[in-house]
Design a protein around this motif. Structure first.
Motif, short mmCIF file in Angstrom:
data_model
loop_
_atom_site.label_atom_id
_atom_site.label_comp_id
_atom_site.label_asym_id
_atom_site.label_seq_id
_atom_site.Cartn_x
_atom_site.Cartn_y
_atom_site.Cartn_z
N UNK A 84 25.02 0.32 -8.71
CA UNK A 84 25.59 1.58 -8.27
C UNK A 84 24.66 2.49 -7.49
N UNK A 85 25.13 3.70 -7.22
CA UNK A 85 24.34 4.70 -6.51
C UNK A 85 22.98 4.92 -7.17
N UNK A 86 22.97 4.86 -8.50
CA UNK A 86 21.78 5.21 -9.28
C UNK A 86 20.87 4.03 -9.58
N UNK A 87 21.39 2.81 -9.34
CA UNK A 87 20.66 1.59 -9.68
C UNK A 87 20.24 1.58 -11.15
N UNK A 88 21.16 1.91 -12.02
CA UNK A 88 20.93 1.84 -13.46
C UNK A 88 21.05 0.39 -13.91
N UNK A 89 20.14 -0.03 -14.78
CA UNK A 89 20.34 -1.27 -15.52
C UNK A 89 21.46 -1.04 -16.53
N UNK A 90 22.10 -2.10 -17.03
CA UNK A 90 23.21 -1.90 -17.97
C UNK A 90 22.88 -1.01 -19.16
N UNK A 91 21.68 -1.16 -19.74
CA UNK A 91 21.32 -0.33 -20.89
C UNK A 91 21.24 1.14 -20.50
N UNK A 92 20.71 1.42 -19.32
CA UNK A 92 20.63 2.81 -18.85
C UNK A 92 22.02 3.35 -18.52
N UNK A 93 22.86 2.49 -17.96
CA UNK A 93 24.25 2.89 -17.66
C UNK A 93 24.92 3.37 -18.94
N UNK A 94 24.79 2.57 -20.00
CA UNK A 94 25.43 2.92 -21.27
C UNK A 94 24.83 4.19 -21.86
N UNK A 95 23.51 4.33 -21.76
CA UNK A 95 22.82 5.44 -22.43
C UNK A 95 22.86 6.75 -21.66
N UNK A 96 22.81 6.71 -20.33
CA UNK A 96 22.59 7.94 -19.56
C UNK A 96 23.67 8.28 -18.55
N UNK A 138 24.33 3.72 0.58
CA UNK A 138 24.53 2.74 1.65
C UNK A 138 24.03 1.35 1.28
N UNK A 139 23.02 1.28 0.41
CA UNK A 139 22.43 -0.01 0.04
C UNK A 139 22.41 -0.12 -1.48
N UNK A 140 23.47 -0.68 -2.06
CA UNK A 140 23.58 -0.75 -3.52
C UNK A 140 23.20 -2.13 -4.07
N UNK A 157 0.86 -1.18 0.00
CA UNK A 157 0.00 0.00 0.00
C UNK A 157 0.90 1.23 0.00
N UNK A 158 0.33 2.38 -0.38
CA UNK A 158 1.10 3.63 -0.36
C UNK A 158 1.59 3.93 1.06
N UNK A 159 0.76 3.71 2.04
CA UNK A 159 1.15 4.01 3.42
C UNK A 159 2.38 3.22 3.84
N UNK A 160 2.37 1.94 3.57
CA UNK A 160 3.51 1.10 3.94
C UNK A 160 4.75 1.45 3.12
N UNK A 161 4.56 1.68 1.84
CA UNK A 161 5.67 2.03 0.95
C UNK A 161 6.30 3.34 1.40
N UNK A 162 5.47 4.32 1.70
CA UNK A 162 5.95 5.64 2.14
C UNK A 162 6.76 5.53 3.42
N UNK A 163 6.30 4.71 4.34
CA UNK A 163 6.98 4.59 5.62
C UNK A 163 8.38 4.02 5.51
N UNK A 164 8.67 3.31 4.44
CA UNK A 164 10.02 2.79 4.22
C UNK A 164 11.00 3.93 3.92
N UNK A 165 10.57 4.87 3.11
CA UNK A 165 11.47 5.89 2.57
C UNK A 165 11.41 7.25 3.27
N UNK A 166 10.39 7.48 4.08
CA UNK A 166 10.26 8.78 4.73
C UNK A 166 10.66 8.73 6.20
N UNK A 167 11.50 7.78 6.55
CA UNK A 167 12.00 7.70 7.92
C UNK A 167 13.02 8.83 8.16
N UNK A 168 13.10 9.28 9.41
CA UNK A 168 13.98 10.41 9.73
C UNK A 168 15.43 10.11 9.43
N UNK A 169 15.84 8.85 9.62
CA UNK A 169 17.23 8.49 9.34
C UNK A 169 17.61 8.74 7.90
N UNK A 170 16.72 8.40 6.98
CA UNK A 170 17.02 8.60 5.55
C UNK A 170 17.00 10.09 5.21
#
Length: 336
Positions: A193-205, A138-140, A84-97
């Motif tokens: 990596x930091x950006x979590x690019x797939x190989x095709x995105x790495x090459x392109x962007x 921190x989490x690649x 759910x949006x509520x659970x998903x949001x709570x993962x990324x909107x923690x004060x530590x992050x």
């Protein structure tokens, strides 16, 4: 003493034999999951199109990959599709992050501001993406990218074609950026990596922050900053335009169906039927209506074109909203 020595020698021999049997069993299990003919065809097709790997070299790389059922299991139930949006949001909107984002901003302020000026992408949005993707580096990811792409390319029929293509790109990328192909770590889907690019995105962007430098998304936060901004710029980020705004109802509205992520209407189309933006928006801006469930209630948001651009990075509206809201929280700490 001699008897003991012979005993130790026998035990060591048995250990070596057992290790050899174990390795053989792992290899047999892996091969049982993957069609050897498909591997041969992939290697031959790749070598025919590129001159930096022979068929034998491609096969040597593939023979070092390990099939992992766990990867298939994880990609079959992605968080964006099950939370759910509520659970998903709570993962990324923690004060530590949020605090980590503020620290990352302070450490790389000059780079962020220069890249933002050059591309038109706001500093906080660059931070929001890196923060959601990898917690600011921190989490690649802990899976070998080779294992992930091998497993999904040859063992996940639903999207096998896509992941085989990414495996091809990964082989090419390893030569372009001098990566140790059997050692690079990333997500279970093969993002890096930091950006979590797939190989095709790495090459392109991917971009180097320094002119004529290498594109190091594994270890260089500066290159990551430049690459995230470049990705959004190439996907037509509109400089200076808003991203989203909370929508308030001026009357009861029922029966609103799920809207497309790409804006097909205008802000005025929604205000006419009873939605009012929480802050002033130009009535002719392209817009869609986003619907989220939070704390048992339904939230409505105007999704503007730049919100759609964020979803080009990850096609989930939950992802894009988490990026936006994390970005706004980090931005509050810019002046600290």
């Amino acid at each position: 003493m001699l008897r003991v020595l012979y005993l130790k020698t026998d035990i060591n021999s048995m250990r070596k034999t057992f290790s050899g049997i174990l390795i053989s069993l792992i290899t047999i299990t892996s091969l049982a999951q993957v069609d050897p003919a498909a591997l041969e065809k992939f290697a031959a097709d790749y070598a025919a199109k590129h001159d930096h790997f022979t068929k034998e070299e491609v096969m040597d790389v593939l023979n070092q990959a390990e099939f992992q059922q766990e990867i298939i299991d994880k990609i079959s139930r992605p968080a964006e599709g099950t939370m759910t949006w509520e659970r998903y949001r709570n993962i990324f909107l923690k004060q530590g992050r949020i605090d980590a984002g503020i620290e990352f901003y302070k450490e790389h302020k000059a780079t962020l501001e220069r890249v933002s000026t050059d591309t038109g992408v706001p500093t906080e949005i660059i931070l929001g993406i890196i923060g959601v993707e990898t917690y600011f580096g921190r989490i690649k990811g802990s899976y070998k990218v080779l294992d992930a792409l091998y497993t999904l390319g040859f063992g996940y029929s639903r999207r096998g074609k896509f992941f085989k293509s990414e495996l091809e790109k990964f082989l090419t990328l390893s030569k372009l950026e001098e990566l140790e192909i059997t050692e690079v770590l990333g997500s279970y889907a093969g993002a890096m990596g930091y950006t979590q690019f797939m190989p095709s995105s790495y090459i392109a962007y991917a971009k180097s922050f320094e002119e004529n430098g290498t594109r190091d998304l594994m270890e260089s936060p500066e290159d990551a900053i430049a690459s995230v901004a470049n990705y959004l710029k190439v996907h037509r980020w509109k400089k200076g335009q808003p991203i989203t705004s909370r929508a308030e109802m001026t009357r009861k509205i029922t029966g609103l169906r799920k809207q497309a992520l790409r804006p097909k209407n205008k802000v005025s189309d929604y205000t006419k039927i009873g939605f009012k933006p929480a802050e002033e928006l130009q009535s002719d801006l392209p817009a869609t209506m986003l619907i989220f469930d939070k704390e048992g209630k339904t939230e409505h948001w105007f999704g503007l074109y730049n919100f759609y651009v964020i979803t080009r990075y990850n096609h989930s509206p939950l992802y894009a909203m988490a990026v936006y809201q994390l970005a706004q929280e980090i931005k509050k700490g810019f002046g600290e």
